[in-house]
Design a protein around this motif. Structure first.
Motif, PDB file in Angstrom:
ATOM      1  N   ARG A 330      19.651   2.165   5.367  1.00 17.57           N
ATOM      2  CA  ARG A 330      19.574   3.610   5.172  1.00 17.57           C
ATOM      3  C   ARG A 330      18.922   4.243   6.393  1.00 17.57           C
ATOM      4  O   ARG A 330      17.855   3.829   6.841  1.00 17.57           O
ATOM      5  CB  ARG A 330      18.756   3.920   3.918  1.00 17.57           C
ATOM      6  CG  ARG A 330      18.540   5.389   3.648  1.00 17.57           C
ATOM      7  CD  ARG A 330      19.791   6.051   3.120  1.00 17.57           C
ATOM      8  NE  ARG A 330      19.500   7.435   2.744  1.00 17.57           N
ATOM      9  CZ  ARG A 330      19.490   8.469   3.574  1.00 17.57           C
ATOM     10  NH1 ARG A 330      19.768   8.273   4.861  1.00 17.57           N
ATOM     11  NH2 ARG A 330      19.220   9.680   3.150  1.00 17.57           N
ATOM     12  N   GLU A 333      19.827  10.364   9.040  1.00 16.30           N
ATOM     13  CA  GLU A 333      20.737  10.867  10.059  1.00 16.30           C
ATOM     14  C   GLU A 333      20.368  12.259  10.557  1.00 16.30           C
ATOM     15  O   GLU A 333      20.655  12.612  11.710  1.00 16.30           O
ATOM     16  CB  GLU A 333      22.167  10.877   9.521  1.00 16.30           C
ATOM     17  CG  GLU A 333      22.784   9.508   9.331  1.00 16.30           C
ATOM     18  CD  GLU A 333      22.483   8.893   7.982  1.00 16.30           C
ATOM     19  OE1 GLU A 333      23.111   7.885   7.630  1.00 16.30           O
ATOM     20  OE2 GLU A 333      21.602   9.446   7.269  1.00 16.30           O
ATOM     21  N   SER A 348      27.457   2.113   7.186  1.00 17.59           N
ATOM     22  CA  SER A 348      26.284   2.621   6.469  1.00 17.59           C
ATOM     23  C   SER A 348      25.847   4.002   6.952  1.00 17.59           C
ATOM     24  O   SER A 348      25.066   4.670   6.279  1.00 17.59           O
ATOM     25  CB  SER A 348      25.112   1.638   6.626  1.00 17.59           C
ATOM     26  OG  SER A 348      25.409   0.397   6.038  1.00 17.59           O
ATOM     27  N   ASP A 350      26.073   7.853   7.563  1.00 19.13           N
ATOM     28  CA  ASP A 350      26.752   8.995   6.941  1.00 19.13           C
ATOM     29  C   ASP A 350      26.699  10.185   7.900  1.00 19.13           C
ATOM     30  O   ASP A 350      25.665  10.851   8.012  1.00 19.13           O
ATOM     31  CB  ASP A 350      26.080   9.358   5.624  1.00 19.13           C
ATOM     32  CG  ASP A 350      26.847  10.427   4.849  1.00 19.13           C
ATOM     33  OD1 ASP A 350      27.824  10.977   5.406  1.00 19.13           O
ATOM     34  OD2 ASP A 350      26.474  10.712   3.703  1.00 19.13           O
ATOM     35  N   ARG A 352      27.807  13.061   7.632  1.00 23.21           N
ATOM     36  CA  ARG A 352      27.636  14.355   6.958  1.00 23.21           C
ATOM     37  C   ARG A 352      26.177  14.775   6.906  1.00 23.21           C
ATOM     38  O   ARG A 352      25.876  15.967   6.694  1.00 23.21           O
ATOM     39  CB  ARG A 352      28.194  14.271   5.537  1.00 23.21           C
ATOM     40  CG  ARG A 352      29.705  14.029   5.475  1.00 23.21           C
ATOM     41  CD  ARG A 352      30.162  13.769   4.061  1.00 23.21           C
ATOM     42  NE  ARG A 352      29.536  12.561   3.530  1.00 23.21           N
ATOM     43  CZ  ARG A 352      29.751  12.084   2.305  1.00 23.21           C
ATOM     44  NH1 ARG A 352      30.574  12.734   1.487  1.00 23.21           N
ATOM     45  NH2 ARG A 352      29.154  10.971   1.889  1.00 23.21           N
ATOM     46  N   ARG A 353      25.269  13.841   7.081  1.00 26.35           N
ATOM     47  CA  ARG A 353      23.843  14.162   7.058  1.00 26.35           C
ATOM     48  C   ARG A 353      23.331  14.634   8.425  1.00 26.35           C
ATOM     49  O   ARG A 353      22.198  15.080   8.537  1.00 26.35           O
ATOM     50  CB  ARG A 353      23.028  12.941   6.617  1.00 26.35           C
ATOM     51  CG  ARG A 353      23.326  12.473   5.190  1.00 26.35           C
ATOM     52  CD  ARG A 353      22.505  11.224   4.869  1.00 26.35           C
ATOM     53  NE  ARG A 353      22.765  10.736   3.525  1.00 26.35           N
ATOM     54  CZ  ARG A 353      22.101  11.133   2.435  1.00 26.35           C
ATOM     55  NH1 ARG A 353      21.136  12.033   2.548  1.00 26.35           N
ATOM     56  NH2 ARG A 353      22.388  10.634   1.263  1.00 26.35           N
TER      57      ARG A 353
END
Length: 430
Positions: A330, A333, A348, A350, A352-353
């Motif tokens: 995790r 981002e 892993s 993302d 979009r973050r």
């Protein structure tokens, strides 16, 4: 995506030839929508169309088409019309095939008792006494055979290694002069795997390891390299690492940055991450930070002149960040900064973050395909009679993946010309 060839009559086969098109198309262009509709002309049949790799700049495709002898000009006209911004290489390769690519035969029932037979003892004895009577005469069998070995420990399920091995074997059979032998080994432990590879080594000119349990993959490759008289290639430590290093260097250049003097962070310290560290140091990075949840990998990283670090420090201090395919975890981002050169090859992450500015400048891609390095390395080993594959050989291949001003994408389009350059570069290393 794959397209099936349309029916080809037996009377037209003699006039047909195989065309291979390596094509690099900008992501903003119409590549994906244009490809299925290309070549409606009579005499041109698409056999396959595969996307080898994609990054935010471009898509890389390999297309194979069965076409008549007058089709080359038509194919080039269609590409320029439908994909005006694409870079492509077109080859006709009928000389590789001594018989028609597609045979039209009447359906018939298979007699399994006759289809699956073994070589008779008499035939084996005759071959042993004539064709392979001496040790030197067996070199024809082993001199061009490369062993692709895996125990699948790096994958979700070990049996999935068979898919990777078959893919890699196809690449070598299609693009090099070697005979690949894909072997999935199921050892009880690391020592048994080593003994198995040592026993198999007399049957090939090189061994390539892939998808090995990352807990001992690097130690295993090092030990085999010391014991065997043939080259040992570690797919992730060498091939993947040099492709990641080239993508990183090209991305930095496109952003007007340099790796020399920069602080580089590698998130995910599997074999590819450790290999990437060596390239960063060779490129003159001022500091190379490593992040991994496994303390053993961090210890190994520091023994190799890397700096074990934390994600908090990377968000604030790194100039270049590479998230390797090995990373599973995790990230925050939203903490990446616009001035950082960011590349991610892990599912892993993302995007979009990320902030809009970071997302627009980052390179988010899938795991790099082995076509960028594997065929060139294998062909170079054969041509240069390499006895031990070392970092200098990987560095020579890395140099062939560096782009020039005006080139698109993060890596050059895979092609027979690229493989040729890589083989020549590796063979020239003293």
């Amino acid at each position: 995506m794959t397209f099936s060839a349309t029916a080809v009559g037996a009377d037209t086969l003699s006039a047909m030839a195989l065309y291979t098109i390596d094509l690099q198309a900008p992501r903003k262009g119409p590549a994906r929508s244009a490809l299925p509709s290309m070549w409606p002309t009579a005499g041109i049949d698409i056999i396959s169309c595969q996307r080898l790799y994609s990054d935010p700049q471009a898509d890389y495709f390999r297309i194979e088409a069965l076409a008549n002898e007058d089709a080359r000009q038509q194919i080039e006209q269609d590409i320029r019309r439908d994909l005006p911004d694409a870079i492509y290489r077109l080859r006709m390769e009928p000389e590789q095939f001594g018989s028609p690519l597609i045979e039209v035969r009447a359906a018939r029932k298979i007699d399994f008792r006759r289809a699956f037979v073994t070589t008779g003892e008499e035939a084996l004895q005759r071959a042993a006494s004539s064709l392979y009577a001496t040790e030197d005469s067996t070199k024809a069998l082993t001199g061009r055979r490369i062993l692709l070995c895996s125990e699948g420990g790096a994958l979700r399920a070990p049996h999935l290694a068979s898919l990777h091995l078959e893919r890699d074997a196809f690449l070598l059979a299609r693009w090099t002069d070697l005979q690949p032998a894909p072997l999935r080994i199921a050892p009880r432990n690391e020592e048994e795997f080593i003994k198995t590879c040592v026993a198999l080594a007399t049957n090939g000119c090189a061994i390539r390891l892939s998808c090995i349990n990352p807990e001992y993959a690097l130690d295993l490759a090092e030990r085999l390299g010391e014991q065997l008289p043939i080259p040992v290639i570690h797919a992730e430590q060498s091939e993947m690492a040099l492709a990641l290093a080239a993508a990183m260097s090209n991305a930095a250049r496109l952003r007007g940055r340099q790796i020399e003097g920069a602080a580089v962070a590698i998130i995910g310290l599997g074999p590819a991450g450790h290999g990437l560290k060596d390239f960063c140091l060779r490129l003159g990075a001022a500091r190379v930070y490593g992040i991994d949840a496994d303390s053993r990998q961090l210890t190994r990283f520091e023994r190799g002149a890397g700096i074990a670090s934390s994600l908090d420090h990377v968000y604030n201090a790194a100039d270049v960040v590479v998230v390797t395919p090995d990373f599973q975890g995790r990230l925050e981002e939203e903490r990446f900064r616009p001035e950082q050169v960011l590349l991610s090859f892990s599912s892993s992450v993302d995007p979009r973050r990320m902030s809009t500015e970071v997302h627009n400048q980052a390179w988010i891609g899938a795991q790099l395909h082995p076509v960028f390095a594997l065929p060139g390395i294998a062909q170079g080993i054969l041509r240069g009679r390499v006895q031990r594959f070392a970092f200098e050989h990987a560095w020579a291949i890395f140099q062939t993946l560096l782009l020039k001003d005006g080139d698109a994408g993060l890596l050059p389009a895979p092609s027979s010309e690229l493989i040729q350059r890589q083989a020549e570069a590796l063979a020239s290393v003293a």
